[in-house]
Scaffold this motif. Sequence first.
Motif, PDB file in Angstrom:
ATOM      1  N   TRP A 136      17.763  13.500   4.670  1.00 13.38           N
ATOM      2  CA  TRP A 136      18.597  12.554   5.399  1.00 13.38           C
ATOM      3  C   TRP A 136      18.004  12.185   6.758  1.00 13.38           C
ATOM      4  CZ3 TRP A 136      21.215  10.566   1.840  1.00 13.38           C
ATOM      5  CH2 TRP A 136      21.720  11.343   0.798  1.00 13.38           C
ATOM      6  N   TYR A 137      16.973  12.936   7.182  1.00 10.79           N
ATOM      7  CA  TYR A 137      16.245  12.575   8.396  1.00 10.79           C
ATOM      8  C   TYR A 137      15.164  11.534   8.116  1.00 10.79           C
ATOM      9  CZ  TYR A 137      18.164  16.758  10.717  1.00 10.79           C
ATOM     10  OH  TYR A 137      18.987  17.705  11.271  1.00 10.79           O
ATOM     11  N   LEU A 138      14.999  11.190   6.857  1.00  9.29           N
ATOM     12  CA  LEU A 138      13.892  10.354   6.414  1.00  9.29           C
ATOM     13  C   LEU A 138      13.698   9.077   7.221  1.00  9.29           C
ATOM     14  CD1 LEU A 138      11.635  10.169   4.287  1.00  9.29           C
ATOM     15  CD2 LEU A 138      13.241   8.964   2.810  1.00  9.29           C
ATOM     16  N   PRO A 139      14.742   8.266   7.493  1.00 10.89           N
ATOM     17  CA  PRO A 139      14.517   7.003   8.212  1.00 10.89           C
ATOM     18  C   PRO A 139      13.860   7.182   9.579  1.00 10.89           C
ATOM     19  CG  PRO A 139      16.694   7.031   7.217  1.00 10.89           C
ATOM     20  CD  PRO A 139      16.146   8.424   7.082  1.00 10.89           C
ATOM     21  N   VAL A 140      14.131   8.310  10.248  1.00 11.98           N
ATOM     22  CA  VAL A 140      13.556   8.558  11.568  1.00 11.98           C
ATOM     23  C   VAL A 140      12.264   9.365  11.465  1.00 11.98           C
ATOM     24  CG1 VAL A 140      13.923   9.651  13.814  1.00 11.98           C
ATOM     25  CG2 VAL A 140      15.806   8.467  12.683  1.00 11.98           C
ATOM     26  N   PHE A 141      12.298  10.464  10.718  1.00  9.43           N
ATOM     27  CA  PHE A 141      11.146  11.352  10.645  1.00  9.43           C
ATOM     28  C   PHE A 141       9.947  10.717   9.968  1.00  9.43           C
ATOM     29  CE2 PHE A 141      13.337  15.775  11.029  1.00  9.43           C
ATOM     30  CZ  PHE A 141      13.575  15.508  12.366  1.00  9.43           C
ATOM     31  N   ASP A 142      10.174   9.795   9.046  1.00  7.58           N
ATOM     32  CA  ASP A 142       9.049   9.160   8.362  1.00  7.58           C
ATOM     33  C   ASP A 142       8.217   8.346   9.342  1.00  7.58           C
ATOM     34  OD1 ASP A 142       7.796   8.740   5.690  1.00  7.58           O
ATOM     35  OD2 ASP A 142       8.187   6.642   6.155  1.00  7.58           O
ATOM     36  N   SER A 157      -1.820   2.681   7.038  1.00  9.62           N
ATOM     37  CA  SER A 157      -0.880   1.685   6.501  1.00  9.62           C
ATOM     38  C   SER A 157       0.564   2.069   6.826  1.00  9.62           C
ATOM     39  CB  SER A 157      -1.056   1.539   4.982  1.00  9.62           C
ATOM     40  OG  SER A 157      -0.727   2.739   4.300  1.00  9.62           O
ATOM     41  N   GLY A 158       0.868   3.363   6.811  1.00 10.81           N
ATOM     42  CA  GLY A 158       2.211   3.804   7.181  1.00 10.81           C
ATOM     43  C   GLY A 158       2.507   3.551   8.644  1.00 10.81           C
ATOM     44  N   PHE A 159       1.525   3.805   9.485  1.00  7.45           N
ATOM     45  CA  PHE A 159       1.676   3.553  10.925  1.00  7.45           C
ATOM     46  C   PHE A 159       1.861   2.059  11.192  1.00  7.45           C
ATOM     47  CE2 PHE A 159      -0.466   2.579  14.999  1.00  7.45           C
ATOM     48  CZ  PHE A 159       0.352   3.300  15.860  1.00  7.45           C
ATOM     49  N   LEU A 160       1.010   1.229  10.573  1.00  6.17           N
ATOM     50  CA  LEU A 160       1.118  -0.223  10.779  1.00  6.17           C
ATOM     51  C   LEU A 160       2.413  -0.779  10.192  1.00  6.17           C
ATOM     52  CD1 LEU A 160      -2.536  -1.425  10.083  1.00  6.17           C
ATOM     53  CD2 LEU A 160      -1.349  -1.288  12.286  1.00  6.17           C
ATOM     54  N   PHE A 161       2.894  -0.171   9.120  1.00  6.79           N
ATOM     55  CA  PHE A 161       4.147  -0.625   8.519  1.00  6.79           C
ATOM     56  C   PHE A 161       5.267  -0.587   9.550  1.00  6.79           C
ATOM     57  CE2 PHE A 161       8.201   0.379   6.467  1.00  6.79           C
ATOM     58  CZ  PHE A 161       8.313  -0.646   5.541  1.00  6.79           C
ATOM     59  N   TYR A 162       5.379   0.501  10.274  1.00 10.06           N
ATOM     60  CA  TYR A 162       6.453   0.634  11.258  1.00 10.06           C
ATOM     61  C   TYR A 162       6.190  -0.191  12.520  1.00 10.06           C
ATOM     62  CZ  TYR A 162       8.699   4.205   8.454  1.00 10.06           C
ATOM     63  OH  TYR A 162       9.358   4.868   7.442  1.00 10.06           O
ATOM     64  N   ILE A 220       0.832  -1.204   0.000  1.00 13.60           N
ATOM     65  CA  ILE A 220       0.000   0.000   0.000  1.00 13.60           C
ATOM     66  C   ILE A 220       0.865   1.252   0.000  1.00 13.60           C
ATOM     67  CG2 ILE A 220      -1.662   1.353   1.337  1.00 13.60           C
ATOM     68  CD1 ILE A 220      -2.866  -1.258   2.322  1.00 13.60           C
ATOM     69  N   GLN A 221       1.889   1.246   0.841  1.00  8.83           N
ATOM     70  CA  GLN A 221       2.792   2.395   0.904  1.00  8.83           C
ATOM     71  C   GLN A 221       3.537   2.593  -0.421  1.00  8.83           C
ATOM     72  OE1 GLN A 221       3.775   4.737   3.739  1.00  8.83           O
ATOM     73  NE2 GLN A 221       1.598   4.230   3.738  1.00  8.83           N
TER      74      GLN A 221
END
Length: 372
Positions: A343-349, A293-298, A19-20
């Motif tokens: 570059w903050y993407l892995p955490v901020f996402d 779906s983004g929340f459940l992904f993590y 979905i993402q």
Amino acid sequence: METYIREAFVILFQFCFLIQLYFLLTNQSKLRGYKPLEELPEVTLPISVIISARNESENLRENLPSILEQNYPDFEVVVINDCSYDSSEDVLKELSQKYPRLKIVTITEHDRFKTGKKFALTLGIKAAKNEHMLFTDADCVPASENWITYMASNFKGSAQIVLGYSPYKKTGNFLNPFIRFETIKTAINYLSAALRGDAYMGIGRNLAYTKTLFFGAKGFAAHMHVLSGDDDLFVNQNATPDNTAIEINAESFTYTDAKTTIASLFRQKKRHFGVGKLYKQRHRRALSIDAVSGFLFYILLTLCLVFNFEPLLALGLLMFRLIFQLIIYSKLFKRLDGKGLVWYLPVFDAIYYIYLNTFGLIGTFIKTTQWK
């Protein structure tokens, strides 16, 4: 039983990943291929800039001259002094003596009815002499003297709405990087949607539309009972595939200061998210699917790693998604004045999707009682 639970978690995780990936490739990537105007266009369309201000004396003194001094041949600036009890009236009178383009509309408190931003904007729109109107806020400053030119250049053909972009200024405050990250992600979504012919929102800090469209839609009547939504609800209810354009040249941006405390950010976002439940059903559904779906992904990623449920597969899908995000976002973040934020993407996402779901729930159940 443990085997079934493992399989269920892994399957659900893969489903959320798909979905993402769908939203990333079919929705958000649309903006990546868009090329904004580079050369300054020649435009002479009469424009009315409209600003609603309540107790904004300092912002008016600091920011209004940069709007009144725009490099544009035919425009006026209508400022609605909405029941201010600070020195806004004095500031506006002082500026009006220097700038003949400034038109002031004053609203005073009345015991029989309460005013709000939508009421103030409606009076400003009625006072505006031009058909084409450009909106911003008192705490915003244009990125250049060509702001009006770039925004007005999109009023061609059947276009009646122009969606602009308004980033936050970069500061050293600890909240600033994430606020700017979230603003860019939001912009990628709503600007890409407009390019697909399905615009669902705009932001009042940089938005333009015609007087004919406003009065043809009976103004804000459909959502006058909601304090917020003068921008996104109006666009959501009146945008069509043919009447909406976007503008993202860097000279067309309007900048403002981001909130500096968690409490002030909470109040702002509670107000913004509170109108989402009034979006068209298909927009609510799409935004909810993306957020959940983004929340459940993590969440499922974490569970798969903690409980050793196909950890290599989980990490592989995470990296695959991250690579595609970087491919699409690196160019867009740079274009939207957030080059280093990618570059903050892995955490901020991950924080972003927690934030979306948290404020989505808050906005659904807690009513906003003031616009300023």
